[in-house]
Design a protein around this motif. Structure first.
Motif, short mmCIF file in Angstrom:
data_model
loop_
_atom_site.label_atom_id
_atom_site.label_comp_id
_atom_site.label_asym_id
_atom_site.label_seq_id
_atom_site.Cartn_x
_atom_site.Cartn_y
_atom_site.Cartn_z
N ARG A 100 30.08 -11.92 14.78
CA ARG A 100 30.73 -12.50 13.58
C ARG A 100 30.04 -12.04 12.29
O ARG A 100 29.72 -10.89 12.15
CB ARG A 100 30.77 -14.02 13.68
N ASN A 154 27.68 -25.35 15.84
CA ASN A 154 28.81 -24.45 15.57
C ASN A 154 30.04 -25.27 15.21
O ASN A 154 29.99 -26.51 15.22
CB ASN A 154 29.09 -23.53 16.76
N GLY A 155 31.11 -24.58 14.90
CA GLY A 155 32.32 -25.26 14.45
C GLY A 155 32.86 -26.21 15.51
O GLY A 155 33.33 -27.31 15.20
N ALA A 156 32.80 -25.79 16.77
CA ALA A 156 33.32 -26.62 17.85
C ALA A 156 32.51 -27.91 17.95
O ALA A 156 33.06 -29.00 18.19
CB ALA A 156 33.27 -25.85 19.17
N ILE A 189 41.85 -21.39 20.27
CA ILE A 189 41.12 -20.55 19.32
C ILE A 189 40.49 -19.31 19.93
O ILE A 189 39.95 -18.49 19.23
CB ILE A 189 40.00 -21.34 18.57
N ILE A 195 41.77 -26.72 20.56
CA ILE A 195 41.36 -27.77 19.64
C ILE A 195 41.48 -29.14 20.30
O ILE A 195 40.55 -29.95 20.25
CB ILE A 195 42.23 -27.74 18.36
N SER A 241 44.67 -21.29 12.10
CA SER A 241 43.94 -20.16 11.54
C SER A 241 44.35 -18.82 12.15
O SER A 241 44.15 -17.79 11.55
CB SER A 241 42.44 -20.38 11.74
N ASP A 271 39.90 -29.86 10.39
CA ASP A 271 39.15 -28.74 10.97
C ASP A 271 39.63 -27.46 10.30
O ASP A 271 40.71 -26.96 10.59
CB ASP A 271 39.40 -28.68 12.49
N GLY A 273 37.92 -24.53 10.25
CA GLY A 273 37.59 -23.32 11.01
C GLY A 273 36.82 -22.30 10.21
O GLY A 273 35.61 -22.16 10.34
N SER A 302 33.05 -23.51 10.60
CA SER A 302 31.98 -22.66 11.14
C SER A 302 31.12 -22.13 10.01
O SER A 302 31.61 -21.92 8.90
CB SER A 302 32.57 -21.45 11.85
N LYS A 305 31.85 -17.67 9.95
CA LYS A 305 33.12 -17.01 9.65
C LYS A 305 33.11 -16.66 8.17
O LYS A 305 32.23 -15.96 7.72
CB LYS A 305 34.29 -17.90 10.06
C1 LIG Z 1 36.67 -20.84 14.97
C2 LIG Z 1 37.29 -22.17 14.92
C3 LIG Z 1 36.66 -23.27 15.55
C4 LIG Z 1 35.38 -23.13 16.34
O1 LIG Z 1 34.28 -22.76 15.57
P1 LIG Z 1 33.01 -22.09 16.29
O2 LIG Z 1 32.03 -21.95 15.18
O3 LIG Z 1 33.49 -20.82 16.86
O4 LIG Z 1 32.55 -23.04 17.33
C5 LIG Z 1 37.28 -24.48 15.48
N1 LIG Z 1 38.45 -24.64 14.81
C6 LIG Z 1 39.07 -23.62 14.17
C7 LIG Z 1 40.35 -23.88 13.44
C8 LIG Z 1 38.52 -22.34 14.21
O5 LIG Z 1 39.13 -21.33 13.60
#
Ligand SMILES: *Cc1c(COP(=O)(O)O)cnc(C)c1O
Length: 472
Positions: A100, A154-156, A189, A195, A241, A271, A273, A302, A305
């Motif tokens: 990334r 992380n985003g998750a 994703i 999600i 996204s 969220d 992302g 995240s 990204k």
């Molecule tokens: C990428 C993404 C995530 C997960 O994020 P990570 O950092 O990869 O764990 C969750 N929700 C959306 C909408 C995303 O685009």
């Protein structure tokens, strides 16, 4: 016993015995620097692999010298530093398989400096315990416009923590449980992760509402009011996204859902992302501040990204909600390490600075076609010996990493004709074990998109290309 397995066993008996293998591996000349148990485990893997090949009816070499050499290669491959740097010439700027967002110099320095003993949870002025997130919180607030912020792995993790910590509550009418999610936003994703399942992984139910193409405010409202099941405790909004819908579609806006959430006294978790903070990124991509301004109570995204930082999950929004997440037991299991926090801090400082950011992702997005062309011509000049096969051609790069699906931007590629598969393979896995170059193949040519290659890597790219082309 079948004929086949009897024959296989007879062949397997020809494999060297472990003690002979270990003796050969320990022979003077090129002594291995690895512990005996490690060498033995690797030798066992090598023998197992050859037995498995025999069982599949293949004919692997069984002699001692070959197995010794293969075990050495196996050890070398597993014990060299990893992950290894590569040159990303794919034209996908945020390539999930290639790490990334590339980190800038400041973030890399910050990681190195935090790697030793550091004041991660120490307040040097008072000599007392400090907060791991103390240095980040004001910055998070300032760059996003939120009341408070928190950071996880992380985003998750941010999504999981938000839904789990806020997905169960109590008000005058009793228990609220679960998050409402529209079927229009039930997104996958990547790598099979969805999600809805991530939101529910902490044990909080997801109330699916609406149809695939259309959902309405009244669908959300019904879930918040119960109707035979516990009333939902929060609304979840997921930024679509990586895909787009058109035609007979409907989806209440974030602002409409925010008003609905307020009326029912529940939070709206959004969220996002990608985590764009705006600036040089596509205007169509929603930003953290915009989501907050539209009324989201808590926004998750995240770090690696569009924010252009390290792997991390940001959660920003109303102070009381952030605090509930921070205090929730699961938060302890999702906390980031000191080096990611240091890199995230440096990346947010880059966003806080006046003018163009020094983040590599932004530099890639910003690069003009003239600038790409100048780099391309310089590269061609240095590879004049192979000129007849090479040209510069216009193409399209993409942001990737959960950016808008339609986000394509003009780019320039170095295109090499002939033996595309073989050349791409040599670039990916050079014989000298040097820096791999990941390109794409299109129309029987190798395409090296210059937009995803940082300009500082051009000299390396020339060197790797010269080597790979020379072997043609
Ligand atoms: C990428 C993404 C995530 C997960 O994020 P990570 O950092 O990869 O764990 C969750 N929700 C959306 C909408 C995303 O685009």
């Amino acid at each position: 016993m079948t004929k086949r397995s009897a024959a296989t066993m007879a062949k397997a008996a020809q494999l060297p015995r472990m003690d002979a293998l270990l003796e050969a591996l320990a022979a003077p000349g090129e002594p291995l620097p690895w512990r005996r148990e490690v060498v033995k485990a690797a030798a066992r893997d090598e023998l197992d692999a050859r037995r498995a090949a025999l069982a599949e009816g293949r004919e692997p070499a069984l002699d001692l010298d070959t197995v010794v050499a293969a075990t050495r290669r196996r050890l070398e491959a597993a014990l060299r530093p990893a992950p290894r740097p590569v040159i990303n010439a794919t034209g996908v700027l945020l390539h999930t398989n290639l790490g990334r967002a590339p980190l800038g110099d400041a973030a890399q320095r910050a990681m190195l400096e935090a790697a030793g003993a550091c004041d991660l949870e120490y307040d040097a002025a008072s000599g007392r315990r400090g907060s791991r997130f103390g240095a980040l919180r004001p910055l998070l607030r300032w760059v996003s416009g939120a009341e408070d912020g928190h950071v996880v792995n992380n985003g998750a993790a941010a999504l999981l923590l938000a839904c789990t910590a806020l997905g169960r509550s109590r008000d005058d009418a009793g228990l609220r449980e679960g998050v409402v999610l529209s079927r229009t936003q039930m997104i996958e994703i990547g790598d099979g992760f969805r999600i809805a399942t991530m939101a529910a992984a902490g044990g909080v139910p997801v109330h699916e509402v609406g149809a695939t193409n259309r959902s309405h405010l009244r669908d959300y409202e019904a879930a918040l009011e119960g109707e035979g099941q516990p009333r939902a405790a929060a609304i979840l909004w997921a930024h679509a996204s990586n895909f787009a819908q058109s035609g007979f579609v409907a989806q209440p806006s974030l602002a409409e859902l925010a008003a609905l959430a307020r009326r029912h006294g529940v939070p709206l978790i959004a969220d996002l992302g990608s985590g764009s903070l705006g600036g040089e990124l596509p205007a169509a991509e929603p930003t953290l501040p915009a989501y907050l301004a539209e009324g989201a109570s808590l926004v998750t995204c995240s770090g690696d990204k569009m924010l252009g930082g390290p792997q991390a999950g940001l959660m920003v929004g109303e102070a009381a909600l952030v605090e509930r997440c921070r205090r929730f037991p699961m938060a302890r299991a999702l906390r980031p390490d000191k080096t990611s926090l240091a890199a995230l801090h440096a990346s947010l400082v880059a966003h806080a600075r006046e003018g163009e950011t020094e983040l590599p992702l932004h530099a890639m997005v910003r690069a003009t076609m003239d600038c790409l062309r100048a780099r391309g011509e310089a590269i061609l000049e240095q590879l004049a010996a192979f000129q007849t096969r090479m040209s510069l051609r216009e193409c399209e790069a993409t942001l990737g990493g959960g950016a808008l699906p339609g986000d394509r931007r003009p780019s320039l590629a170095l295109v090499i004709e002939g033996e595309a598969e073989a050349l791409a393979a040599r670039l990916r896995a050079p014989q000298d074990g040097g820096l791999p170059v990941v390109a794409r193949i299109e129309g029987a040519c190798v395409w090296l998109d210059l937009r995803s290659v940082p300009a500082q890597r051009d000299a390396d790219l020339v060197a790797r290309l010269a080597l790979a082309l020379d072997q043609n």
